[in-house]
Design a protein around this motif. Structure first.
Motif, mmCIF file in Angstrom:
data_model
loop_
_atom_site.group_PDB
_atom_site.id
_atom_site.type_symbol
_atom_site.label_atom_id
_atom_site.label_comp_id
_atom_site.label_asym_id
_atom_site.label_seq_id
_atom_site.Cartn_x
_atom_site.Cartn_y
_atom_site.Cartn_z
ATOM 1 N N CYS A 48 0.860 -1.186 0.000
ATOM 2 C CA CYS A 48 0.000 0.000 0.000
ATOM 3 C C CYS A 48 0.898 1.237 0.000
ATOM 4 O O CYS A 48 1.828 1.321 0.805
ATOM 5 C CB CYS A 48 -0.907 -0.006 1.227
ATOM 6 N N LEU A 50 -0.019 4.128 0.920
ATOM 7 C CA LEU A 50 -0.404 4.985 2.033
ATOM 8 C C LEU A 50 0.174 4.424 3.336
ATOM 9 O O LEU A 50 0.645 3.282 3.377
ATOM 10 C CB LEU A 50 -1.938 5.080 2.150
ATOM 11 N N CYS A 82 -1.569 5.101 6.669
ATOM 12 C CA CYS A 82 -2.559 5.779 7.517
ATOM 13 C C CYS A 82 -2.228 5.539 8.997
ATOM 14 O O CYS A 82 -1.901 4.413 9.382
ATOM 15 C CB CYS A 82 -3.957 5.252 7.238
ATOM 16 N N CYS A 112 -4.169 2.586 10.496
ATOM 17 C CA CYS A 112 -4.283 1.363 9.682
ATOM 18 C C CYS A 112 -4.514 0.114 10.558
ATOM 19 O O CYS A 112 -3.753 -0.156 11.479
ATOM 20 C CB CYS A 112 -3.010 1.176 8.857
ATOM 21 N N SER A 132 -0.168 -5.296 5.822
ATOM 22 C CA SER A 132 -0.478 -5.233 4.388
ATOM 23 C C SER A 132 0.347 -4.173 3.665
ATOM 24 O O SER A 132 0.373 -4.132 2.445
ATOM 25 C CB SER A 132 -1.962 -4.908 4.201
ATOM 26 N N GLN A 133 1.005 -3.286 4.409
ATOM 27 C CA GLN A 133 1.585 -2.098 3.771
ATOM 28 C C GLN A 133 2.820 -2.385 2.905
ATOM 29 O O GLN A 133 2.977 -1.825 1.834
ATOM 30 C CB GLN A 133 1.936 -1.048 4.837
ATOM 31 N N THR A 172 -8.150 2.843 -2.194
ATOM 32 C CA THR A 172 -7.895 4.209 -1.717
ATOM 33 C C THR A 172 -8.094 5.200 -2.859
ATOM 34 O O THR A 172 -8.164 6.389 -2.634
ATOM 35 C CB THR A 172 -6.431 4.349 -1.261
HETATM 36 S S1 SF4 Z 1 -5.642 1.837 6.157
HETATM 37 FE FE1 SF4 Z 1 -5.743 0.983 4.094
HETATM 38 S S2 SF4 Z 1 -5.032 2.668 2.846
HETATM 39 FE FE2 SF4 Z 1 -4.361 3.128 4.896
HETATM 40 S S3 SF4 Z 1 -2.302 2.256 5.063
HETATM 41 FE FE3 SF4 Z 1 -3.716 0.706 5.790
HETATM 42 S S4 SF4 Z 1 -4.104 -0.560 3.999
HETATM 43 FE FE4 SF4 Z 1 -3.242 1.371 3.252
#
Ligand code: SF4
Length: 264
Positions: A28, A30, A32, A35, A40-41, A125
């Motif tokens: 990802c 982003l 956030c 999160c 997952s990032q 996103t």
């Molecule tokens: S909340 Fe979603 S968009 Fe934000 S960093 Fe995590 S996976 Fe990425």
């Protein structure tokens, strides 16, 4: 073509219409502050040591997050649930992470699904080039599109990326009659401020074909994941909103004509 994913959830009911199979893409752009899936990032495979305790003894085992899979292999897994999709008007949802970070792989697997009559949703996103969004829109039936902060400076501060291109992509999808369900993460002190709520309501009221929004409550159950992956947790001891506060917010969005769900 190969892609990197980190999980597959069968029989999901909150990631689009009907019964769904949700594919979690790894990576990802982003970052956030809130999160819930920090694992997952990073698009690379990651390992950590899981410690379980039993009868006063500690058991350690290595666990790896993320694996490569080919579009053909993934399609076989998706097709295995086709009977449930057909009976429930469901399908496959591509989530993450941000699937658009692997746009070519996403296009290939979504095209395979479309050609075989499987309905496709993209949980996104919206952070991608116009060209990428417009190409992917050909093979996606429904967008679960995040809307977080309207102010560009604040969006950059709390997610690591600017918002202007995201809003442009959202407007393009809306103007081109794509099926969109907005998703608003309700983060106390960040997205759930008087100014941002006013800005969000103003912006989404200008959309012509989008009438649904899911309010996603903030929770703290992912803190342990931050420790596990040696990542900084920036939310401190921010508490979640109460059920009554979430219901009040739901009413606010209903009052501007939206169909609202709490939790997707
Ligand atoms: S909340 Fe979603 S968009 Fe934000 S960093 Fe995590 S996976 Fe990425």
């Amino acid at each position: 073509m190969q892609g990197t994913i980190f999980d597959i959830k069968h029989f999901a009911v909150h990631d689009g219409p009907g019964i769904r199979q949700t594919i979690f893409f790894k990576g990802c752009p982003l970052n956030c502050w809130w999160c819930h899936n920090p694992e997952s990032q990073n698009i690379e495979q990651e390992s950590f040591i899981r410690i379980n305790k039993l009868d006063g003894k500690e058991f350690k085992r290595n666990k790896t997050i993320g694996y490569q899979i080919s579009s053909d292999e993934l399609f076989k897994i998706i097709s295995g649930d086709k009977i449930f999709f057909e009976e429930s008007h469901g399908g496959v949802t591509f989530s993450g992470g941000e699937p658009l970070m692997q746009a070519e792989f996403l296009y290939e697997i979504a095209l395979l699904c479309k050609l075989n009559g499987i309905q496709t949703c993209l949980d996104t996103t919206g952070f991608a080039s116009e060209k990428t969004i417009q190409k992917i829109a050909r093979v996606i039936d429904c967008f679960l599109f995040d809307i977080k902060l309207i102010n560009n400076v604040l969006h950059k501060k709390y997610t690591n990326v600017p918002v202007d291109g995201i809003l442009k992509n959202l407007r393009w999808l809306d103007e081109n009659h794509k099926n969109i369900i907005l998703r608003f993460p309700v983060i106390p002190g960040i997205t759930n401020t008087e100014t941002n709520l006013k800005d969000i309501k103003e912006f989404i009221s200008t959309l012509k074909n989008t009438q649904q929004i899911d309010l996603l409550p903030f929770h703290t159950i992912s803190i342990s994941k931050y420790h596990r992956f040696n990542k900084e947790y920036k939310m401190g001891d921010t508490p979640a909103l109460s059920d009554d506060e979430m219901k009040e917010l739901k009413t606010e969005f209903e009052n501007i004509g939206f169909v609202v769900s709490i939790g997707g």
